[in-house]
Motif scaffolding. Structure first.
Motif, PDB file in Angstrom:
ATOM      1  N   ASN A 177     -13.598   5.476   5.537  1.00 32.14           N
ATOM      2  CA  ASN A 177     -12.188   5.349   5.916  1.00 32.14           C
ATOM      3  C   ASN A 177     -11.521   6.706   6.095  1.00 32.14           C
ATOM      4  O   ASN A 177     -10.679   6.883   6.983  1.00 32.14           O
ATOM      5  N   LEU A 178     -11.873   7.677   5.252  1.00 32.48           N
ATOM      6  CA  LEU A 178     -11.243   8.994   5.313  1.00 32.48           C
ATOM      7  C   LEU A 178     -11.773   9.841   6.469  1.00 32.48           C
ATOM      8  O   LEU A 178     -11.134  10.832   6.852  1.00 32.48           O
TER       9      LEU A 178
ATOM     10  N   THR B 250      -6.827   2.257   2.214  1.00 34.92           N
ATOM     11  CA  THR B 250      -6.969   3.230   3.307  1.00 34.92           C
ATOM     12  C   THR B 250      -7.434   2.590   4.610  1.00 34.92           C
ATOM     13  O   THR B 250      -7.541   3.280   5.631  1.00 34.92           O
TER      14      THR B 250
ATOM     15  N   GLU C 132     -10.524   2.095  -1.182  1.00 33.27           N
ATOM     16  CA  GLU C 132     -11.058   1.663   0.112  1.00 33.27           C
ATOM     17  C   GLU C 132     -10.114   0.665   0.776  1.00 33.27           C
ATOM     18  O   GLU C 132      -9.841   0.738   1.981  1.00 33.27           O
TER      19      GLU C 132
ATOM     20  N   ASN D  79      -4.768   2.629   7.535  1.00 32.07           N
ATOM     21  CA  ASN D  79      -3.526   3.152   6.954  1.00 32.07           C
ATOM     22  C   ASN D  79      -3.576   4.683   6.979  1.00 32.07           C
ATOM     23  O   ASN D  79      -3.969   5.324   5.991  1.00 32.07           O
TER      24      ASN D  79
ATOM     25  N   ASN E  53      -1.882   6.735   3.973  1.00 32.34           N
ATOM     26  CA  ASN E  53      -2.651   6.823   2.730  1.00 32.34           C
ATOM     27  C   ASN E  53      -3.897   7.694   2.909  1.00 32.34           C
ATOM     28  O   ASN E  53      -4.293   8.423   1.994  1.00 32.34           O
ATOM     29  N   GLN E  54      -4.510   7.625   4.065  1.00 30.77           N
ATOM     30  CA  GLN E  54      -5.680   8.468   4.327  1.00 30.77           C
ATOM     31  C   GLN E  54      -5.310   9.945   4.225  1.00 30.77           C
ATOM     32  O   GLN E  54      -5.981  10.725   3.537  1.00 30.77           O
TER      33      GLN E  54
ATOM     34  N   LEU F 126      -4.500  11.025   0.620  1.00 31.88           N
ATOM     35  CA  LEU F 126      -5.663  11.151  -0.261  1.00 31.88           C
ATOM     36  C   LEU F 126      -6.552  12.333   0.120  1.00 31.88           C
ATOM     37  O   LEU F 126      -7.191  12.929  -0.741  1.00 31.88           O
TER      38      LEU F 126
ATOM     39  N   LYS G  54       0.830  -1.199   0.000  1.00 29.66           N
ATOM     40  CA  LYS G  54       0.000   0.000   0.000  1.00 29.66           C
ATOM     41  C   LYS G  54       0.871   1.258   0.000  1.00 29.66           C
ATOM     42  O   LYS G  54       0.529   2.266  -0.625  1.00 29.66           O
TER      43      LYS G  54
ATOM     44  N   ARG H 164       1.417   4.228  -3.120  1.00 28.49           N
ATOM     45  CA  ARG H 164       1.380   5.679  -2.929  1.00 28.49           C
ATOM     46  C   ARG H 164       2.658   6.337  -3.442  1.00 28.49           C
ATOM     47  O   ARG H 164       2.609   7.325  -4.178  1.00 28.49           O
TER      48      ARG H 164
END
Length: 415
Positions: A165-166, A88, A85, A91, A94-95, A98, A38, A42
Motif C-alpha cells: 500500500n505504501l 492505507t 493495511e 487512502n 494516511n499513506q 505513515l 480512517k 490519524r
C-alpha cells in the motif's frame, strides 16, 4: 464538552484490554469502513500509537528466544499491521502520513520484521507439516513448528500488505522502502526461496506478494531498478536453472537476479501451457454422462407415464464405476485448471517486473534479452496481454495495475 478528557482506546495499558481494542480496530478499519473513520484515527493519534507498537513488537523479535513470547510479538505486530493495511487502502493521506511519521519508522520496522521473518520461517519450516504419524499423533516439535511457523507466515503477509500500500504508484514510498538495507534482497527471497519452507497450498500467495512488492519498488525508482539488476541471488528453489538445451547442466551458486527472474518466468509459462493442454485433453477424453434411462411408456389409470425397467446388479455397478471415473476426471481437470491459473499469474507478474526493469533503460533491455529464447520479448508480451484481458474481465477498467501492464506491453513491443 470543551476541556474534557478524551479516553482513547489505544492509551489503555492492560494487555488483555489492548488485544480487545486491537481486534475492535481491525473490525472498524475493514475495507468497508468509511474514510471519515480512517481520517479520525490519524487525526486523534491512533496511527502514531499503532506504528510505535509495531516497532516495539519488532524490537522483541530479535531478543525473544522463548517461543511463547516470540509468537506474542509476531501476533502483536501482525494485528497492528493489518489495521495499518486497512487504513492505507486507497487512502493517500494516511499513506503519506505513515511514510513521513518519525522518519519513516513504519517502513524501517517493516523491513526489519520481514528480514526476521525470513530467518524464522527457515527455522520453523512448515513444509513438512503434512507428514502424518500413526494414529493421527504428532510430535511435540511438529506442533511447535506449526504454531510458530503459522505466526511467522501471517506476519509476513501483513508486512508485505502494508508495504504494498505504501509503495503502490508512489515514488516516495518506493524510494524510502528500497533504501532499507537488504529489503530488496529479502523481497527477492520471498519469491525464490521462502515458499519452499511453507506448505504447498501457501506457496503461491507469498510468491505473488513478493513479486507485487518488487514491481512497486522498481516501477518508479531508477535506484531500485539499478539495485535489483546488479543483485546476485540463487535460482528459484523449484527451478532447474538448466543450461540452454541441456537440462542436466544445473547452475549452482549465485546468478544474476535478472537471470533468475527470466528462468522463473519461462518455467511458469511452460508449466501454464502444459497444464492448459492437459486440461483440454481431460475434457476431450471425459466420457459423456450416459446414465441408463431404459424403460417404456405405459398407460396407467388412464395416464401415460414413463416406467423405468429395473437394472441388474452388474448394470448398477457399471454405472457406479462410470460415475466415479467421471468425478475423478473432473477433479483432475479442476486441479490442472487451478495449477494453470497459478502459473499464469506468477508468469504474468514476473513478466511485468522484468518489463518495469526494462523501461527507460536500454542496458536492462539488453540484459533481459540475453536470457530469453532468441532474445524475443513476444513470449512476455503475449502472457501480459492474456493477463490484461483477464483483469479487464474481473477488475474495474482503468485501474493503475491495468495501466502499468498496458504501458509495459507497449514499451516491449517497440524495443
Amino acid at each position: 464538552m470543551g476541556g474534557g478528557l478524551m479516553l482513547r482506546p489505544w492509551s489503555v495499558c492492560s494487555s488483555r484490554t489492548g488485544h480487545l481494542a486491537m481486534e475492535t480496530l481491525l473490525s472498524l478499519t475493514s475495507k468497508r469502513a468509511g474514510d471519515w473513520f480512517k481520517e479520525e484515527l490519524r487525526l486523534l493519534g491512533g496511527l502514531d500509537h499503532i506504528v510505535d507498537k509495531v516497532k516495539e513488537c519488532v524490537d522483541h523479535l530479535s531478543s525473544d528466544e522463548n517461543e511463547e513470547k516470540l509468537v506474542a510479538s509476531l501476533w502483536g505486530a501482525e494485528r497492528c499491521l493489518r489495521v495499518l493495511e486497512s487504513v492505507t487502502v486507497h487512502n493517500p493521506e494516511n499513506q503519506s502520513y505513515l511514510i513521513a511519521y518519525k522518519d519513516s519508522q513504519l517502513i524501517v520496522s517493516s523491513a526489519k520484521a520481514l528480514q526476521h521473518c525470513e530467518e524464522l520461517i527457515q527455522r520453523y519450516n512448515r513444509a513438512e507439516d503434512s507428514i502424518c504419524l500413526p494414529d493421527n499423533k504428532s510430535l511435540p516439535h511438529q506442533n511447535v513448528t506449526n504454531h510458530v511457523g503459522k505466526a511467522v507466515e501471517d506476519c509476513m503477509r501483513a508486512i508485505i500488505g502494508v508495504l504494498l500500500n505504501l509503495t503502490n504508484d508512489n515514488e516516495w514510498g518506493s524510494t524510502k522502502t528500497g533504501e532499507q538495507d537488504g529489503l530488496i534482497g529479502t523481497a527477492m527471497n520471498c519469491v525464490l526461496q521462502v515458499p519452499k519452507f511453507l506448505p504447498q497450498e501457501q506457496r503461491f500467495d507469498i510468491r505473488v506478494l513478493g513479486l507485487g512488492l518488487l514491481i512497486n519498488l522498481v516501477e518508479y525508482s531508477a535506484r531500485n531498478r539499478h539495485c535489483l539488476v546488479n543483485m546476485e541471488t540463487s535460482c528459484s528453489f523449484d527451478s532447474l536453472c538448466a543450461g540452454e538445451g541441456d537440462e542436466s547442466l544445473k547452475i549452482t551458486g549465485q546468478i544474476d537476479a535478472v537471470q533468475a527472474l527470466v528462468q522463473l518466468f519461462l518455467e511458469c509459462e511452460r508449466a501454464a501451457q502444459l497444464a492448459e493442454s492437459q486440461t483440454d485433453e481431460l475434457i476431450k477424453e471425459a466420457p459423456t454422462a450416459q446414465h441408463d434411462k431404459s424403460g417404456e411408456w405405459q398407460e396407467t389409470s388412464g395416464e401415460i407415464q414413463w416406467v423405468s425397467t429395473e437394472k441388474s446388479d452388474s448394470t448398477e455397478e457399471k454405472e457406479k464405476k462410470e460415475e466415479d471415473d467421471e468425478e475423478l476426471d473432473l477433479n483432475k481437470a479442476l486441479q490442472h485448471a487451478g495449477k494453470h491459473m497459478e502459473d499464469c499469474i506468477v508468469a504474468s507478474y514476473t513478466a511485468l517486473l522484468l518489463g518495469c526493469l526494462c523501461q527507460e533503460s536500454p542496458i536492462n533491455v539488453t540484459t533481459v534479452r540475453e536470457y530469453l529464447p532468441e532474445g524475443d520479448f513476444s513470449i512476455m508480451t503475449e502472457m501480459l496481454k492474456k493477463f490484461l484481458s483477464f483483469m479487464n474481465l474481473t477488475c474495474a477498467v482503468g485501474t493503475t495495475g491495468q495501466k502499468s501492464i498496458s504501458r509495459v506491453i507497449e514499451y516491449l513491443e517497440h524495443c
